[in-house]
Design an enzyme around this catalytic site. Structure first.
Site, PDB file in Angstrom:
ATOM      1  N   ASP A   1      56.894  60.204  28.186  1.00 54.75           N
ATOM      2  CA  ASP A   1      57.191  58.890  27.609  1.00 54.75           C
ATOM      3  C   ASP A   1      58.695  58.621  27.548  1.00 54.75           C
ATOM      4  O   ASP A   1      59.121  57.479  27.563  1.00 54.75           O
ATOM      5  CB  ASP A   1      56.584  58.805  26.202  1.00 54.75           C
ATOM      6  CG  ASP A   1      55.094  59.035  26.204  1.00 54.75           C
ATOM      7  OD1 ASP A   1      54.392  58.370  26.984  1.00 54.75           O
ATOM      8  OD2 ASP A   1      54.617  59.898  25.442  1.00 54.75           O
TER       9      ASP A   1
ATOM     10  N   TYR B   1      41.670  57.639  33.190  1.00 51.56           N
ATOM     11  CA  TYR B   1      42.850  57.502  32.329  1.00 51.56           C
ATOM     12  C   TYR B   1      42.985  56.051  31.899  1.00 51.56           C
ATOM     13  O   TYR B   1      41.997  55.400  31.627  1.00 51.56           O
ATOM     14  CB  TYR B   1      44.084  58.049  33.069  1.00 51.56           C
ATOM     15  CG  TYR B   1      45.216  58.412  32.136  1.00 51.56           C
ATOM     16  CD1 TYR B   1      45.019  59.311  31.097  1.00 51.56           C
ATOM     17  CD2 TYR B   1      46.476  57.853  32.279  1.00 51.56           C
ATOM     18  CE1 TYR B   1      46.040  59.650  30.225  1.00 51.56           C
ATOM     19  CE2 TYR B   1      47.512  58.181  31.420  1.00 51.56           C
ATOM     20  CZ  TYR B   1      47.292  59.080  30.390  1.00 51.56           C
ATOM     21  OH  TYR B   1      48.300  59.397  29.522  1.00 51.56           O
TER      22      TYR B   1
ATOM     23  N   LYS C   1      45.074  62.937  31.719  1.00 49.52           N
ATOM     24  CA  LYS C   1      46.312  63.081  32.490  1.00 49.52           C
ATOM     25  C   LYS C   1      46.255  64.296  33.390  1.00 49.52           C
ATOM     26  O   LYS C   1      46.674  64.242  34.555  1.00 49.52           O
ATOM     27  CB  LYS C   1      47.507  63.163  31.537  1.00 49.52           C
ATOM     28  CG  LYS C   1      48.841  63.329  32.246  1.00 49.52           C
ATOM     29  CD  LYS C   1      49.960  62.595  31.545  1.00 49.52           C
ATOM     30  CE  LYS C   1      49.918  61.101  31.762  1.00 49.52           C
ATOM     31  NZ  LYS C   1      51.145  60.419  31.311  1.00 49.52           N
TER      32      LYS C   1
ATOM     33  N   ARG D   1      50.649  58.792  18.431  1.00 47.64           N
ATOM     34  CA  ARG D   1      50.918  57.479  19.034  1.00 47.64           C
ATOM     35  C   ARG D   1      50.178  57.398  20.360  1.00 47.64           C
ATOM     36  O   ARG D   1      50.764  57.513  21.421  1.00 47.64           O
ATOM     37  CB  ARG D   1      52.421  57.294  19.253  1.00 47.64           C
ATOM     38  CG  ARG D   1      52.819  55.874  19.660  1.00 47.64           C
ATOM     39  CD  ARG D   1      54.210  55.831  20.230  1.00 47.64           C
ATOM     40  NE  ARG D   1      54.345  56.631  21.451  1.00 47.64           N
ATOM     41  CZ  ARG D   1      53.995  56.212  22.667  1.00 47.64           C
ATOM     42  NH1 ARG D   1      53.446  55.012  22.839  1.00 47.64           N
ATOM     43  NH2 ARG D   1      54.156  56.999  23.722  1.00 47.64           N
TER      44      ARG D   1
ATOM     45  N   ARG E   1      30.152  69.732  34.117  1.00 51.78           N
ATOM     46  CA  ARG E   1      29.082  70.509  34.754  1.00 51.78           C
ATOM     47  C   ARG E   1      29.387  70.890  36.203  1.00 51.78           C
ATOM     48  O   ARG E   1      28.839  71.870  36.709  1.00 51.78           O
ATOM     49  CB  ARG E   1      27.747  69.759  34.684  1.00 51.78           C
ATOM     50  CG  ARG E   1      27.648  68.530  35.555  1.00 51.78           C
ATOM     51  CD  ARG E   1      26.240  67.939  35.519  1.00 51.78           C
ATOM     52  NE  ARG E   1      26.088  66.811  36.431  1.00 51.78           N
ATOM     53  CZ  ARG E   1      26.320  65.551  36.124  1.00 51.78           C
ATOM     54  NH1 ARG E   1      26.711  65.244  34.889  1.00 51.78           N
ATOM     55  NH2 ARG E   1      26.170  64.588  37.014  1.00 51.78           N
TER      56      ARG E   1
ATOM     57  N   GLU F   1      53.058  64.649  25.160  1.00 53.43           N
ATOM     58  CA  GLU F   1      52.451  63.369  25.519  1.00 53.43           C
ATOM     59  C   GLU F   1      52.023  62.607  24.268  1.00 53.43           C
ATOM     60  O   GLU F   1      51.336  63.164  23.394  1.00 53.43           O
ATOM     61  CB  GLU F   1      51.229  63.611  26.416  1.00 53.43           C
ATOM     62  CG  GLU F   1      50.563  62.362  26.930  1.00 53.43           C
ATOM     63  CD  GLU F   1      51.391  61.635  27.977  1.00 53.43           C
ATOM     64  OE1 GLU F   1      51.177  60.420  28.162  1.00 53.43           O
ATOM     65  OE2 GLU F   1      52.241  62.274  28.621  1.00 53.43           O
ATOM     66  N   ASP F   2      52.429  61.352  24.176  1.00 52.78           N
ATOM     67  CA  ASP F   2      52.007  60.444  23.099  1.00 52.78           C
ATOM     68  C   ASP F   2      52.333  60.988  21.708  1.00 52.78           C
ATOM     69  O   ASP F   2      51.488  60.968  20.802  1.00 52.78           O
ATOM     70  CB  ASP F   2      50.516  60.128  23.226  1.00 52.78           C
ATOM     71  CG  ASP F   2      50.245  59.119  24.346  1.00 52.78           C
ATOM     72  OD1 ASP F   2      51.221  58.635  24.944  1.00 52.78           O
ATOM     73  OD2 ASP F   2      49.077  58.815  24.616  1.00 52.78           O
TER      74      ASP F   2
END
Length: 337
Positions: A334, A168, A239, A221, A147, A310-311
């Site tokens: 990673d 995070y 992130k 993951r 908002r 990412e992941d």
């Protein structure tokens, strides 16, 4: 390097970055003659090119290099009234002064008293600190981001040590697990296996003409929690929030993304509130085809964008990096972070 990602649109100017480093390490120019590099040259170019860049570096060495100041995001002239209040990038909460209220068509649409951003910041921090647990605080901050973007980042920058663990890790993992239950407002983009053949047009549904950074996950993951499928979206959102707060990237120039190719998590497949594609994960060439089309679409619209994987599960993370690193500006935090 990623450290300069705030100006990632100019990433192709890496030579100028090298020149600046040369300028700070002993480059001088002879009066009226060609420049020389005192000590080692860069070793990257032939002799003539070395002299050219050494000359540029010498000039820069004598100049003060000033950081670019960010221009404020202006409200388009056709956006007025409720549209401003409903747009988090423009909304100032109760921070509008009398002149702004008249100019922007806000008179009567917000409470009469004006509270400055500092006053609003004190109020939201007091409310946040009174909440019972970290997940509740994460949800509160997410609502604030949805908002009032300016106030969210004012809080995050001012209280980064306190708020970063809420935005995070470690709190974001639990937020991913509850994503389907607490989902209130969409943020970012979702590209699924059901969108194959449409991605090149889908990217134009995103309103920003310039995107500097995309953080994308396939949710396979997520932290130490395993396969969370589409509900891994909180990872790119969190992130990128830190990148904007700590790295100075403009919030309207980042894009969180999920590539949804299904999930192998049986609990999610059975969850009536799961928001992703309810089928098993694609693998092999079918999986690669989805990622291929996604990257082609993204780089067709935003050629200078940085895409961060990412992941992603280990079985895909390195192969994806190897597949695309020579053709696109990509990296995997990673693996390379």
């Amino acid at each position: 390097g990623v450290g300069g990602v705030g100006g990632v649109g100019g990433v192709g100017g890496g030579v100028r970055g090298a020149v600046r480093r040369m300028a700070g390490s002993g480059v001088k120019e002879e009066a009226g003659k060609r420049s020389v590099v005192l000590g080692k040259t860069t070793g990257l170019f032939d002799a003539e090119t070395e002299r050219h860049y050494a000359s540029e570096a010498a000039v820069m060495a004598d100049q003060e290099v000033k950081p670019r100041s960010a221009k404020p995001l202006r409200v388009p002239s056709h956006v007025r009234g409720v549209e401003i209040i409903n747009e988090p990038l423009f909304n100032k909460g109760t921070g509008y002064e009398t002149g702004e209220r008249d100019r922007l068509g806000l008179r009567g649409l917000v409470p009469p008293r004006t509270l400055t951003m500092e006053q609003q910041l004190r109020k939201i921090m007091a409310t946040l600190r009174a909440l019972p647990d970290d997940v509740s605080k994460h949800i509160y901050l997410s609502d604030l981001l949805d908002r009032n973007t300016t106030l969210f980042y004012r809080a995050l920058v001012r209280h980064v040590e306190e708020l970063a663990p809420l935005v995070y890790t470690p709190t974001v993992g639990k937020a991913c697990q509850l994503f389907g239950t607490v989902f209130r407002r969409t943020r970012g983009m979702y590209f699924s296996k059901e969108d194959v053949g449409h991605m090149s047009s889908m990217v134009y549904n995103w309103p920003a003409k310039v995107v500097s950074v995309v953080v994308v996950t396939d949710g396979s993951r997520v932290l130490g929690l395993g396969d969370l499928g589409c509900h891994g979206m909180q990872i790119p959102i969190g992130k990128l929030s830190l990148y904007c707060a700590a790295g100075g990237i403009a919030p309207h120039r980042v894009l969180p993304v999920v590539i949804d190719v299904g999930t192998d998590n049986e609990d999610l497949l059975a969850d009536p509130f799961y928001l992703g594609v309810r089928s098993k994960r694609l693998r092999g060439e079918a999986y690669a085809d989805v990622v291929d089309e996604f990257l082609r679409a993204v780089y067709h619209r935003w050629p200078d964008v940085l895409v961060q994987f990412e992941d992603f599960a280990s079985e895909n993370a390195q192969p994806l990096l190897d597949r695309y690193r020579r053709d696109y500006l990509v990296f995997n935090d990673d693996i390379q972070g």
